[in-house]
Design a protein around this motif. Structure first.
Motif, PDB file in Angstrom:
ATOM      1  N   ARG A  34       3.613  12.304  93.376  1.00  0.00           N
ATOM      2  CA  ARG A  34       2.410  12.113  92.550  1.00  0.00           C
ATOM      3  C   ARG A  34       2.358  10.692  91.996  1.00  0.00           C
ATOM      4  O   ARG A  34       1.289  10.057  91.990  1.00  0.00           O
ATOM      5  N   GLN A  35       3.488  10.208  91.505  1.00  0.00           N
ATOM      6  CA  GLN A  35       3.506   8.878  90.907  1.00  0.00           C
ATOM      7  C   GLN A  35       3.234   7.803  91.957  1.00  0.00           C
ATOM      8  O   GLN A  35       2.515   6.829  91.691  1.00  0.00           O
ATOM      9  N   LEU A  36       3.778   7.976  93.146  1.00  0.00           N
ATOM     10  CA  LEU A  36       3.522   7.001  94.210  1.00  0.00           C
ATOM     11  C   LEU A  36       2.061   7.045  94.658  1.00  0.00           C
ATOM     12  O   LEU A  36       1.452   6.007  94.905  1.00  0.00           O
ATOM     13  N   LEU A  37       1.503   8.250  94.762  1.00  0.00           N
ATOM     14  CA  LEU A  37       0.104   8.360  95.164  1.00  0.00           C
ATOM     15  C   LEU A  37      -0.801   7.719  94.127  1.00  0.00           C
ATOM     16  O   LEU A  37      -1.734   6.974  94.469  1.00  0.00           O
ATOM     17  N   ARG A  38      -0.507   7.972  92.849  1.00  0.00           N
ATOM     18  CA  ARG A  38      -1.317   7.364  91.780  1.00  0.00           C
ATOM     19  C   ARG A  38      -1.202   5.849  91.826  1.00  0.00           C
ATOM     20  O   ARG A  38      -2.205   5.122  91.717  1.00  0.00           O
ATOM     21  N   ALA A  39       0.002   5.338  91.990  1.00  0.00           N
ATOM     22  CA  ALA A  39       0.199   3.888  92.013  1.00  0.00           C
ATOM     23  C   ALA A  39      -0.472   3.259  93.225  1.00  0.00           C
ATOM     24  O   ALA A  39      -1.106   2.202  93.134  1.00  0.00           O
ATOM     25  N   LEU A  40      -0.356   3.900  94.391  1.00  0.00           N
ATOM     26  CA  LEU A  40      -0.961   3.338  95.600  1.00  0.00           C
ATOM     27  C   LEU A  40      -2.478   3.274  95.484  1.00  0.00           C
ATOM     28  O   LEU A  40      -3.096   2.242  95.792  1.00  0.00           O
ATOM     29  N   ILE A  41      -3.097   4.365  95.012  1.00  0.00           N
ATOM     30  CA  ILE A  41      -4.559   4.361  94.900  1.00  0.00           C
ATOM     31  C   ILE A  41      -5.001   3.363  93.847  1.00  0.00           C
ATOM     32  O   ILE A  41      -6.014   2.668  94.011  1.00  0.00           O
ATOM     33  N   ALA A 101     -13.512   2.047  90.479  1.00  0.00           N
ATOM     34  CA  ALA A 101     -12.638   2.264  89.323  1.00  0.00           C
ATOM     35  C   ALA A 101     -13.142   3.490  88.553  1.00  0.00           C
ATOM     36  O   ALA A 101     -13.875   3.373  87.575  1.00  0.00           O
ATOM     37  N   TYR A 102     -12.739   4.671  88.996  1.00  0.00           N
ATOM     38  CA  TYR A 102     -13.212   5.915  88.388  1.00  0.00           C
ATOM     39  C   TYR A 102     -12.901   5.972  86.893  1.00  0.00           C
ATOM     40  O   TYR A 102     -13.668   6.541  86.111  1.00  0.00           O
ATOM     41  N   SER A 103     -11.770   5.395  86.500  1.00  0.00           N
ATOM     42  CA  SER A 103     -11.371   5.452  85.091  1.00  0.00           C
ATOM     43  C   SER A 103     -12.352   4.705  84.191  1.00  0.00           C
ATOM     44  O   SER A 103     -12.438   4.980  82.991  1.00  0.00           O
ATOM     45  N   ASN A 104     -13.100   3.750  84.760  1.00  0.00           N
ATOM     46  CA  ASN A 104     -14.124   3.035  84.003  1.00  0.00           C
ATOM     47  C   ASN A 104     -15.496   3.682  84.147  1.00  0.00           C
ATOM     48  O   ASN A 104     -16.258   3.770  83.187  1.00  0.00           O
ATOM     49  N   VAL A 105     -15.812   4.131  85.366  1.00  0.00           N
ATOM     50  CA  VAL A 105     -17.148   4.649  85.638  1.00  0.00           C
ATOM     51  C   VAL A 105     -17.378   5.996  84.960  1.00  0.00           C
ATOM     52  O   VAL A 105     -18.470   6.256  84.430  1.00  0.00           O
ATOM     53  N   ILE A 106     -16.384   6.860  84.952  1.00  0.00           N
ATOM     54  CA  ILE A 106     -16.563   8.194  84.366  1.00  0.00           C
ATOM     55  C   ILE A 106     -16.950   8.120  82.890  1.00  0.00           C
ATOM     56  O   ILE A 106     -17.949   8.730  82.477  1.00  0.00           O
ATOM     57  N   ILE A 161      -7.554   0.419  94.756  1.00  0.00           N
ATOM     58  CA  ILE A 161      -8.825   0.251  94.038  1.00  0.00           C
ATOM     59  C   ILE A 161      -8.937  -1.159  93.484  1.00  0.00           C
ATOM     60  O   ILE A 161     -10.005  -1.790  93.542  1.00  0.00           O
ATOM     61  N   HIS A 162      -7.828  -1.671  92.979  1.00  0.00           N
ATOM     62  CA  HIS A 162      -7.861  -2.988  92.336  1.00  0.00           C
ATOM     63  C   HIS A 162      -7.945  -4.130  93.344  1.00  0.00           C
ATOM     64  O   HIS A 162      -8.705  -5.086  93.158  1.00  0.00           O
TER      65      HIS A 162
END
Length: 349
Positions: A13-20, A327-332, A24-25
């Motif tokens: 999970r941590q690797l998937l989160r970091a990779l995406i 950047a879903y964390s900003n758009v949401i 995105i960036h």
């Protein structure tokens, strides 16, 4: 596919989160060396490569043939937004900025188009807003103007200052005095009545009028029925702003793909059907790639949420359309806050 993926362990999970997050960036495939530096895990690049291979095997990542790095698939993004995403909190100053920038004391159409433009400007993607259906609203004033032997202009003023003009074709000739009587009758008896109820009442009164009301009143009721029937048709208004922004997105550099997207935005019925899938949702819904149901948007995502009146009645949907690599964390939170402010504006009318 189960987006919760209980079989993924903490490291995966941590690797998937970091990779995406990296993809995105930066927008380029992410390799094991990069993840060894940024994922915060004390494991070797070789171990990381093994884990990434497992994630690729279950369809969450893919390796472009030109690179040793990996990028997320649509399924990978789905897992990311459903269970791995950390949402940024929109600051109160940002909400205040939204309140300041949304237009005030303007017709609803201008408010909605302004909302779409604001979503586009703040996300750098495409802003979309669906309009409320007029059949659920009331009119403030209505009048009729003769244009010719078989044409009449119906002018309807709504409480939000919106004005709609419709040309009605009729086989009966109406003189100016009769048209004035029709307008007076509707304004005195039906101002403030929801449009979807007026036609039903008029039909009942028309049946009675055929027996005991003067001939001109029968004609007036017939014309009134036609006018209301015209206005109660569901609105297909969808306000789309910022399509040009997509031309600056690296992921969308194929002109045929862009042309298909622009043509999709022009098909209001398609856009409305997509947005209306969010009408009865609680909170934000995200459609990724083929989840949109529109082939030209297979590389796109939609972040959408309903907006309401003060009674909590859903009026429409607003959102942002952009590449899946957004950047879903900003758009949401932007979409959430804009829906809140638009609901306030609509409620103040």
């Amino acid at each position: 596919m189960d987006s919760a993926l209980p079989d993924l362990d903490l490291r995966s999970r941590q690797l998937l989160r970091a990779l995406i997050g990296q993809y995105i960036h930066h927008g380029s495939p992410v390799g094991s060396q990069t993840l060894a530096k940024c994922a915060g895990l004390d494991i070797s690049p070789a171990t990381i490569r093994n884990i990434l291979g497992d994630l690729e095997d279950i369809g969450l990542l893919v390796s472009p043939h030109t690179s040793a790095g990996r990028i997320p698939t649509a399924q990978g993004y789905r897992v990311f937004v459903d269970s791995l995403l950390q949402i940024d909190t929109l600051q109160e100053r940002d909400v205040s900025q939204l309140r300041e920038r949304l237009p005030k004391d303007v017709p609803t159409s201008d408010l909605l188009s302004g909302t779409g433009e604001l979503l586009s400007a703040m996300s750098n993607f495409v802003g979309v807003v669906s309009a409320p259906k007029r059949s659920n609203e009331t009119f403030k004033h209505i009048e009729f103007v003769g244009l010719g032997p078989d044409e009449i202009l119906a002018v309807v003023v709504f409480p939000d200052h919106e004005i709609q003009n419709r040309v009605i074709r009729t086989s009966t000739t109406f003189d100016p005095k009769t048209l004035e009587l029709i307008g007076n009758y509707l304004n005195q008896n039906f101002a403030g009545v929801p449009l979807q109820n007026i036609r039903r009442i008029l039909v009942a009164e028309l049946r009675q009028a055929r027996d005991d009301v003067q001939d001109w009143m029968q004609k007036a009721l017939e014309l009134a029925e036609i006018a209301v029937q015209e206005h109660e048709q569901p609105s297909l208004d969808v306000y789309v702003a910022g399509q040009i922004n997509l031309m600056a997105v690296d992921d969308l550099n194929d002109m045929a793909q862009l042309r298909g997207l622009f043509e999709t935005f022009q098909r209001k019925r398609d856009m409305l059907q997509l947005l209306e899938r969010t009408l009865h949702s609680e909170g934000v819904r995200i459609f990724i790639g083929e989840e949109t149901g529109l082939a030209p948007m297979e590389a796109m995502s939609v972040v959408a949420t309903p907006y309401s009146n003060p009674d909590g009645k859903v009026l429409g949907v607003l959102g942002v359309i952009g590449p899946s690599r957004m950047a879903y964390s900003n758009v949401i939170p932007l979409v959430q806050a804009t829906a809140l402010v638009l609901s306030e504006r609509i409620g103040g009318r």
